[in-house]
Write a protein that holds these residues in place. Structure first.
Motif, short mmCIF file in Angstrom:
data_model
loop_
_atom_site.label_atom_id
_atom_site.label_comp_id
_atom_site.label_asym_id
_atom_site.label_seq_id
_atom_site.Cartn_x
_atom_site.Cartn_y
_atom_site.Cartn_z
N SER A 146 18.99 -8.04 -4.38
CA SER A 146 19.42 -7.35 -3.16
C SER A 146 18.30 -7.31 -2.12
CB SER A 146 19.87 -5.92 -3.49
OG SER A 146 20.97 -5.92 -4.36
N THR A 147 17.11 -6.95 -2.57
CA THR A 147 15.98 -6.86 -1.65
C THR A 147 15.61 -8.23 -1.09
OG1 THR A 147 15.16 -5.03 -3.01
CG2 THR A 147 13.68 -5.89 -1.34
N ALA A 148 15.66 -9.25 -1.95
CA ALA A 148 15.37 -10.61 -1.48
C ALA A 148 16.38 -11.05 -0.43
CB ALA A 148 15.37 -11.58 -2.66
N ALA A 149 17.64 -10.65 -0.60
CA ALA A 149 18.66 -11.02 0.38
C ALA A 149 18.37 -10.40 1.74
CB ALA A 149 20.04 -10.59 -0.12
N TRP A 150 17.99 -9.12 1.76
CA TRP A 150 17.65 -8.50 3.04
C TRP A 150 16.41 -9.15 3.66
CZ3 TRP A 150 21.57 -6.34 4.89
CH2 TRP A 150 22.41 -5.51 4.15
N ALA A 151 15.42 -9.46 2.82
CA ALA A 151 14.21 -10.10 3.34
C ALA A 151 14.53 -11.46 3.95
CB ALA A 151 13.18 -10.25 2.21
N LYS A 152 15.42 -12.22 3.32
CA LYS A 152 15.78 -13.53 3.85
C LYS A 152 16.60 -13.41 5.14
CE LYS A 152 15.39 -17.18 2.45
NZ LYS A 152 14.42 -18.25 2.76
N LEU A 153 17.49 -12.42 5.20
CA LEU A 153 18.30 -12.25 6.40
C LEU A 153 17.42 -12.03 7.63
CD1 LEU A 153 21.09 -11.90 7.75
CD2 LEU A 153 20.94 -9.46 7.18
N PHE A 154 16.37 -11.22 7.45
CA PHE A 154 15.52 -10.87 8.59
C PHE A 154 14.19 -11.63 8.60
CE2 PHE A 154 18.44 -7.30 8.26
CZ PHE A 154 18.78 -7.09 9.58
N SER A 155 14.05 -12.62 7.71
CA SER A 155 12.83 -13.45 7.66
C SER A 155 11.57 -12.61 7.52
CB SER A 155 12.74 -14.35 8.91
OG SER A 155 13.81 -15.24 8.96
N LYS A 156 11.57 -11.70 6.55
CA LYS A 156 10.43 -10.83 6.33
C LYS A 156 9.73 -11.18 5.02
CE LYS A 156 11.45 -8.42 9.99
NZ LYS A 156 10.63 -8.54 11.22
N PRO A 157 8.40 -11.25 5.01
CA PRO A 157 7.67 -11.41 3.74
C PRO A 157 7.97 -10.24 2.81
CG PRO A 157 6.22 -11.75 5.63
CD PRO A 157 7.49 -11.17 6.17
N LEU A 158 7.91 -10.51 1.52
CA LEU A 158 8.34 -9.52 0.53
C LEU A 158 7.35 -9.43 -0.62
CD1 LEU A 158 10.52 -7.66 -0.78
CD2 LEU A 158 11.65 -9.75 -1.59
N VAL A 159 7.02 -8.19 -1.01
CA VAL A 159 6.14 -7.93 -2.14
C VAL A 159 6.89 -7.09 -3.16
CG1 VAL A 159 3.92 -7.01 -2.91
CG2 VAL A 159 4.15 -7.91 -0.59
N PHE A 160 6.96 -7.56 -4.41
CA PHE A 160 7.57 -6.81 -5.49
C PHE A 160 6.49 -6.25 -6.41
CE2 PHE A 160 11.42 -9.65 -4.97
CZ PHE A 160 12.32 -8.63 -4.70
N SER A 161 6.76 -5.07 -6.98
CA SER A 161 5.92 -4.51 -8.04
C SER A 161 6.79 -3.62 -8.92
CB SER A 161 4.75 -3.72 -7.45
OG SER A 161 3.95 -3.16 -8.48
N PHE A 162 7.02 -4.08 -10.16
CA PHE A 162 7.87 -3.34 -11.09
C PHE A 162 7.18 -3.11 -12.41
CE2 PHE A 162 11.10 -4.51 -8.10
CZ PHE A 162 12.15 -3.63 -8.31
N ASN A 163 7.55 -2.02 -13.05
CA ASN A 163 7.14 -1.76 -14.42
C ASN A 163 8.37 -1.89 -15.31
OD1 ASN A 163 5.41 -0.63 -16.65
ND2 ASN A 163 7.00 0.95 -16.59
N THR A 164 8.20 -2.59 -16.43
CA THR A 164 9.29 -2.72 -17.39
C THR A 164 8.81 -2.34 -18.78
OG1 THR A 164 8.72 -5.06 -17.69
CG2 THR A 164 10.45 -4.53 -16.10
#
Length: 387
Positions: free
Chosen positions: A369-387
């Motif tokens: 979902s977040t990648a889709a919004w980033a692509k729509l608006f051409s914004k760089p994206l940083v992920f950080s998750f704990n699993t």
């Protein structure tokens, strides 16, 4: 009887398939969610529209029962109850706005889509088909959102076959040239595998481990390091001093999740720390309803749990840049991302603590979902998750 129930059954089964595949965690499959408005509009009775809506939402959010059971260390029944409760607003909105009429009703569906995108109904507005705009119209920004809205209207009109063919063509073209959102220069997101202990283990040993991780990443040239939600546990003056001293001599800023507690509840936050400064950068706009955000509790003498700053701090400053922060649950909703895009940010930062989602596709859906919004608006994206 077969004649009366055959079509509703087929529509319901198809809705299950649409919800399951579209929200499997693969970003390029998100456009399949556009099958839901078509199935909804083809329903001949309100009961069928209700079944189609429930089937779509429940299949899209199918990881919730197992995730809740893991989070609370309880049996599956608690998760099932929350799963059904969460679907209530989505099903009710789409059932009530369905109309028994012979002509097309795009206005009714668009109203339902708007209601599920913004509070209060948008608080549980997961699996929103408009999220697919980033796959169908990457880089189009607000124009792409408008095109997606027009496409949704077309899918519930008499012209839906032609509209579906056109959107499918956009999908295939986009998929053929798809690239993942860019990582901004000098930024680094750190994924951790600390499980349930992250945020709960507040020992000095844990903080030293995190500091070592940060300094190692900084030695590779990264200047802004992002740690997951809850990484620092409780944000206190002692933790603040520890990190500022540890970062002395390093030209690095750390963005990390933490919790700030007061007498009436707590804030789920992201803090920014460097050798010379530290501050609360972002306060979560929408914590998870039920498990974190419990606004009804004060009526019974309790506290509201995690506070919801619904429309606050959509864009924050990091250095000379403007940054969007989305914490965990916010990545599943529509309005936090769109509200932030009004501020024309430079970077999107998405953090989460998804240890409880093991065995489900929840974290993958958040990322998609977040990648889709980033692509729509051409914004760089940083992920950080704990699993």
């Amino acid at each position: 009887m077969r004649h009366n129930w055959g079509c509703p059954a087929l529509l319901t089964i198809a809705s299950v398939g649409v919800g399951t595949v579209a929200w499997s965690g693969q970003v390029l499959l998100l456009p399949l969610a556009l099958g839901f408005p078509v199935l909804w509009s083809l329903s001949k009775t309100r009961l069928t529209a209700t079944l189609v809506s429930a089937a779509y939402f429940l299949s899209a959010s199918r990881g919730l029962p197992q995730g809740v059971a893991t989070f609370y260390a309880a049996d599956i029944w608690r998760g099932l109850l929350l799963w059904l409760a969460a679907s209530a607003s989505f099903v009710a909105v789409h059932a009530l706005l369905w109309a028994k009429e012979t002509g097309p009703h795009p206005g009714r569906y668009l109203l339902a889509a708007v209601l599920m995108a913004v509070p209060p109904f948008g608080i549980t507005g997961w699996a929103h088909p408009i999220t697919a705009a980033g796959v169908l119209f990457p880089g189009w920004g607000w124009l792409g959102l408008a095109a997606m809205t027009a496409g949704l209207a077309g899918l519930v009109s008499r012209l839906w076959p032609a509209v579906a063919i056109g959107l499918t063509g956009c999908w295939l073209w986009s998929a053929a040239f798809w690239t993942e959102p860019k990582l901004p220069e000098a930024w680094r997101g750190v994924d951790l595998e600390f499980g349930a202990s992250l945020g709960r283990d507040t020992s000095m040993a844990r903080h030293r481990d995190l500091i070592t991780t940060v300094t190692e990443r900084a030695s590779g040239g990264s200047r802004i390091i992002v740690l997951p939600e809850s990484a620092l546990g409780f944000w206190t003056s002692t933790v603040e001093r520890l990190w500022k001293r540890a970062l002395a001599g390093h030209d690095v800023t750390v963005l990390a999740g933490a919790a700030v507690v007061d007498a009436v509840g707590y804030d789920n936050v992201v803090v920014a720390i460097s050798a010379g400064d530290s501050r609360i950068l972002y306060r979560e706009r929408m914590p998870v309803p039920g498990s974190m955000w419990q606004p009804w509790e004060p009526l019974f003498g309790g506290n509201a749990g995690s506070k919801a700053h619904v429309f606050a701090n959509p864009v924050v400053a990091v250095g000379s840049g403007r940054v969007v922060v989305l914490i965990c649950y916010e990545q599943l909703l529509v309005w936090p991302a769109l509200e932030s895009m009004l501020g024309d940010p430079d970077v999107i930062v998405a953090v989460g603590n998804g240890w409880w989602t093991k065995g489900t596709s929840i974290v993958a859906i958040q990322r998609a979902s977040t990648a889709a919004w980033a692509k729509l608006f051409s914004k760089p994206l940083v992920f950080s998750f704990n699993t």
